[in-house]
Design a protein around this motif. Sequence first.
Motif, PDB file in Angstrom:
ATOM      1  N   LEU A 369       0.826  -1.205   0.000  1.00  0.00           N
ATOM      2  CA  LEU A 369       0.000   0.000   0.000  1.00  0.00           C
ATOM      3  C   LEU A 369       0.865   1.262   0.000  1.00  0.00           C
ATOM      4  N   ARG A 370       1.967   1.212   0.709  1.00  0.00           N
ATOM      5  CA  ARG A 370       2.874   2.363   0.720  1.00  0.00           C
ATOM      6  C   ARG A 370       3.408   2.638  -0.698  1.00  0.00           C
ATOM      7  N   ALA A 371       3.662   1.550  -1.421  1.00  0.00           N
ATOM      8  CA  ALA A 371       4.188   1.674  -2.790  1.00  0.00           C
ATOM      9  C   ALA A 371       3.089   1.909  -3.819  1.00  0.00           C
ATOM     10  N   LYS A 372       1.836   2.020  -3.350  1.00  0.00           N
ATOM     11  CA  LYS A 372       0.675   2.235  -4.230  1.00  0.00           C
ATOM     12  C   LYS A 372       0.478   1.088  -5.225  1.00  0.00           C
ATOM     13  N   LYS A 373       0.878  -0.094  -4.842  1.00  0.00           N
ATOM     14  CA  LYS A 373       0.642  -1.276  -5.674  1.00  0.00           C
ATOM     15  C   LYS A 373      -0.715  -1.857  -5.272  1.00  0.00           C
ATOM     16  N   TRP A 374      -1.763  -1.233  -5.790  1.00  0.00           N
ATOM     17  CA  TRP A 374      -3.105  -1.501  -5.313  1.00  0.00           C
ATOM     18  C   TRP A 374      -3.599  -2.903  -5.672  1.00  0.00           C
ATOM     19  N   ARG A 375      -3.271  -3.394  -6.874  1.00  0.00           N
ATOM     20  CA  ARG A 375      -3.732  -4.719  -7.266  1.00  0.00           C
ATOM     21  C   ARG A 375      -3.087  -5.791  -6.377  1.00  0.00           C
ATOM     22  N   ASP A 414      -8.539  -2.464   7.380  1.00  0.00           N
ATOM     23  CA  ASP A 414      -9.294  -1.284   6.962  1.00  0.00           C
ATOM     24  C   ASP A 414      -8.492  -0.005   7.180  1.00  0.00           C
ATOM     25  N   GLU A 415      -7.828   0.102   8.323  1.00  0.00           N
ATOM     26  CA  GLU A 415      -7.066   1.315   8.619  1.00  0.00           C
ATOM     27  C   GLU A 415      -5.890   1.467   7.662  1.00  0.00           C
ATOM     28  N   LEU A 416      -5.250   0.367   7.306  1.00  0.00           N
ATOM     29  CA  LEU A 416      -4.143   0.444   6.344  1.00  0.00           C
ATOM     30  C   LEU A 416      -4.637   0.968   4.992  1.00  0.00           C
ATOM     31  N   TRP A 417      -5.739   0.425   4.492  1.00  0.00           N
ATOM     32  CA  TRP A 417      -6.294   0.896   3.226  1.00  0.00           C
ATOM     33  C   TRP A 417      -6.734   2.362   3.326  1.00  0.00           C
ATOM     34  N   THR A 418      -7.373   2.716   4.422  1.00  0.00           N
ATOM     35  CA  THR A 418      -7.870   4.086   4.592  1.00  0.00           C
ATOM     36  C   THR A 418      -6.730   5.089   4.627  1.00  0.00           C
ATOM     37  N   LYS A 419      -5.704   4.795   5.431  1.00  0.00           N
ATOM     38  CA  LYS A 419      -4.569   5.711   5.555  1.00  0.00           C
ATOM     39  C   LYS A 419      -3.795   5.821   4.253  1.00  0.00           C
ATOM     40  N   ALA A 420      -3.575   4.678   3.578  1.00  0.00           N
ATOM     41  CA  ALA A 420      -2.778   4.684   2.351  1.00  0.00           C
ATOM     42  C   ALA A 420      -3.451   5.479   1.241  1.00  0.00           C
ATOM     43  N   SER A 421      -4.788   5.512   1.242  1.00  0.00           N
ATOM     44  CA  SER A 421      -5.529   6.154   0.152  1.00  0.00           C
ATOM     45  C   SER A 421      -6.066   7.532   0.512  1.00  0.00           C
ATOM     46  N   GLY A 422      -5.731   8.001   1.706  1.00  0.00           N
ATOM     47  CA  GLY A 422      -6.261   9.298   2.124  1.00  0.00           C
ATOM     48  C   GLY A 422      -7.758   9.282   2.324  1.00  0.00           C
ATOM     49  N   GLY A 423      -8.305   8.104   2.693  1.00  0.00           N
ATOM     50  CA  GLY A 423      -9.728   7.985   2.978  1.00  0.00           C
ATOM     51  C   GLY A 423     -10.577   7.583   1.782  1.00  0.00           C
ATOM     52  N   ARG A 424      -9.952   7.332   0.624  1.00  0.00           N
ATOM     53  CA  ARG A 424     -10.733   6.985  -0.573  1.00  0.00           C
ATOM     54  C   ARG A 424     -11.107   5.508  -0.604  1.00  0.00           C
ATOM     55  N   PHE A 464      -7.023   0.203 -10.678  1.00  0.00           N
ATOM     56  CA  PHE A 464      -6.168   0.015  -9.507  1.00  0.00           C
ATOM     57  C   PHE A 464      -5.235   1.209  -9.317  1.00  0.00           C
ATOM     58  N   ASP A 465      -5.835   2.386  -9.164  1.00  0.00           N
ATOM     59  CA  ASP A 465      -5.069   3.587  -8.803  1.00  0.00           C
ATOM     60  C   ASP A 465      -6.030   4.581  -8.160  1.00  0.00           C
ATOM     61  N   LEU A 466      -5.487   5.690  -7.686  1.00  0.00           N
ATOM     62  CA  LEU A 466      -6.280   6.656  -6.919  1.00  0.00           C
ATOM     63  C   LEU A 466      -7.267   7.448  -7.766  1.00  0.00           C
ATOM     64  N   GLY A 471     -14.267   4.294  -2.771  1.00  0.00           N
ATOM     65  CA  GLY A 471     -14.798   3.002  -2.367  1.00  0.00           C
ATOM     66  C   GLY A 471     -14.523   1.891  -3.368  1.00  0.00           C
ATOM     67  N   HIS A 472     -13.764   2.172  -4.421  1.00  0.00           N
ATOM     68  CA  HIS A 472     -13.511   1.189  -5.487  1.00  0.00           C
ATOM     69  C   HIS A 472     -12.721  -0.020  -4.967  1.00  0.00           C
ATOM     70  N   LEU A 473     -11.857   0.198  -4.000  1.00  0.00           N
ATOM     71  CA  LEU A 473     -11.018  -0.866  -3.436  1.00  0.00           C
ATOM     72  C   LEU A 473     -11.155  -0.881  -1.916  1.00  0.00           C
ATOM     73  N   PRO A 474     -10.880  -2.050  -1.311  1.00  0.00           N
ATOM     74  CA  PRO A 474     -10.436  -3.328  -1.863  1.00  0.00           C
ATOM     75  C   PRO A 474     -11.612  -4.166  -2.391  1.00  0.00           C
ATOM     76  N   ILE A 475     -11.267  -5.129  -3.247  1.00  0.00           N
ATOM     77  CA  ILE A 475     -12.256  -6.058  -3.789  1.00  0.00           C
ATOM     78  C   ILE A 475     -12.246  -7.370  -3.005  1.00  0.00           C
ATOM     79  N   VAL A 476     -11.100  -7.666  -2.367  1.00  0.00           N
ATOM     80  CA  VAL A 476     -10.860  -8.955  -1.688  1.00  0.00           C
ATOM     81  C   VAL A 476     -11.317 -10.110  -2.568  1.00  0.00           C
ATOM     82  N   TYR A 477     -10.815 -10.106  -3.740  1.00  0.00           N
ATOM     83  CA  TYR A 477     -11.220 -11.119  -4.700  1.00  0.00           C
ATOM     84  C   TYR A 477     -10.115 -11.264  -5.743  1.00  0.00           C
ATOM     85  N   GLY A 478     -10.160 -12.341  -6.545  1.00  0.00           N
ATOM     86  CA  GLY A 478      -9.235 -12.462  -7.655  1.00  0.00           C
ATOM     87  C   GLY A 478      -7.939 -13.144  -7.323  1.00  0.00           C
TER      88      GLY A 478
END
Length: 701
Positions: A369-375, A414-424, A464-466, A471-478
């Motif tokens: 998440l820090r590296a913005k590797k969202w997929r 959830d907090e990791l995703w929220t913080k990494a994306s600025g709440g998106r 898979f970007d900002l 709310g587009h991510l995470p999908i927890v799928y695939g």
Amino acid sequence: MANWAFVIGINTYQRLQSLSCAVRDAEAMCEFLEKAQFDQIFYFSDNSPEILAADGSYQSTQPTYANLYSFLVDFFSVPCLGDGDNFWFFFSGHGVRHEGRDYLMPCDGNPRAVENTAIPLNYVTERLRGCGADNVVLFLDACRNEGAKTGLGIGGEKQKGVITIASCSPSEKSYEIEELGQGAFTYALLEALRIQGESNCATVERLCSHLRLRVKEINREYKKPRQIPYSIVEPATKYHYILLPDYIRPNESDIAALREDAFEAEAEGNLILAKQLLRRVWMLDPGNSRVINAYERVVTKLGQQSTKPSPQPPSPSPSGAGSKATPVTPPPKPEAEKPAPPAKEIEPLDTVELKSEKGADYTKLRELLRAKKWREADKETTKLMLEVSGFAKESLLNFKFIKKIPCAELQTIDELWTKASGGRFGFSCQKCIYQEEKKNWECFGDRVGWKVNDNWLYYNDLTFDLSAPKGHLPIVYGVQGVQWTYRVGWAREAFSSIFSHVKACEAYESDPLNAVELKSEKGADYTKLRELLRAKKWKEADEETARVMLEIAGRTNEGWLNPNSIEKFPCADLQTIDRLWVQASNGRFGFSVQKRIYQFCGGILDGQYYEEAWDKFGDRVGWRVNKNWLYYEDYIFDLSTEEGHLPTARDYVRSRSREIPPNYIKFRGEGYYHNIWKDPSCVIQCWQIWGLIQKQEASLW
């Protein structure tokens, strides 16, 4: 000592009823702050001028969501203040409480889309704490939401590390007084801050007490409904903070109380708090060698802990009492403590505690998440959720697996995703959107971008970007590349289960009663008391408090507590009872609250009976009205009553009856509470206070 302020006043709203006095409230506050010689005042209102931004450009101060949010981001990214400095935040306008959280409504806020158009109060405090000042004060004249007077106001959500003073209690509404041209709260606040002399409101504690009485008087005078300001001070030590020592001169007892708090903080090993308090005391009492030595000692200890050079103690002003102190520049920080440029980018993720009840390692997810590797982060999220649910060998999450995921795991992810994306991104973000769409899965899919032109996208077609919708991510799928469109039914079921689980975890986490450890030295079961308090059944909780205390003391048959039984009452049990009451009432009720009020009324816990202080206490907590002590059945068992009104926990077998003179309650209550108040935190031993009280009690029998 530097003083900064951020002042907001909004009359004109696009989607809410406009107000009449909010801008005037903000203007009056700015006028006071200028007179009090605040160094920096940021002012946002309907017609406020532009301000110079950090990049040299001019920024609009129209209080829109975008302007307020941008200001909080841009102006508080790097600490500008330090220990001993103050930052005041004043807001006059609409505020709402939504999904258990407090929000401030900008002029373009939409009450039908609160999460997306309002400013969360905890985000405001998070940014303000970043300014570096050790004393942040929130004044919120913001419980003016539309609707019934019984609607919840804001200010009830505890803001970590700050002083919050709201214009009314959670169940009340804040009122504007047309004749005064201001809100009742702001009028009383500014009036209190201008008081000089012995009756001034130099400390947080005195200001809060004054406002509770004065606002009620103003509303009564102008025939407005009941409104009682509501305060949450965190940590409680800040009740003794001196607000503006250069403008409102504290008395010796104020300085002494702050000094003792500092020494106590050092004794308890809270060195950071001790340093902050000692610095403030030093500025007020520059010739006190004990304070100087303590400050140097604490700084040395902190330096040894961090293995960094210790900062030099401040150079207090030599000016005498009563004269205006020269502002003291905060001691320079060592070079090693200066924030490095890269720290700003990684800070949000580094603040997330990687909690796990299942021993899961969230380091890889954090770094992706820090590296913005969202997929890759999405696939790692699925892998971790299967692992912590106990189904690591599976490739697809279903609702049965999700229910087995502990809250700690879900919150960390959830907090990791929220913080990494600025709440998106994040489950909590998705949950809010799902609820806004009335749990309509099709509409939800449109909002988060999983569905385009009535077609559900394949996993590989997701963004898979900002730039993706909120709310587009995470999908927890695939995990195995299975295409999204084939499993829409599964997705609806799985995400509904995730959102329900997130909501349940948030409710558990946000309930302060769950943080109270039900300790007992006598094996007492406090579950019933906790549940009664959780349900706000105050009278039943009061009776349960009496029952369990009599049980612990071994005096159930007698039905009342005698001096010896109170003297021997276990500390652990007293702490548990007090903390349950304090947490359930957001700091309004509890033995420790009553102790503080009694001492404020002039009572001294030295074994003597102070009738004047006890009578004042009775008036303040609402046990005495028009010089008459109330019978038990006349007490008020809800949050609209006076601070400290509960618990009564007195003589339930005898003192409830009108056959027993109220004076009996008074004398027995005095002794009872002296003992209770002396030891709510087990810091000092119980005092031998019965003396005259016991004689008076005996004479009544």
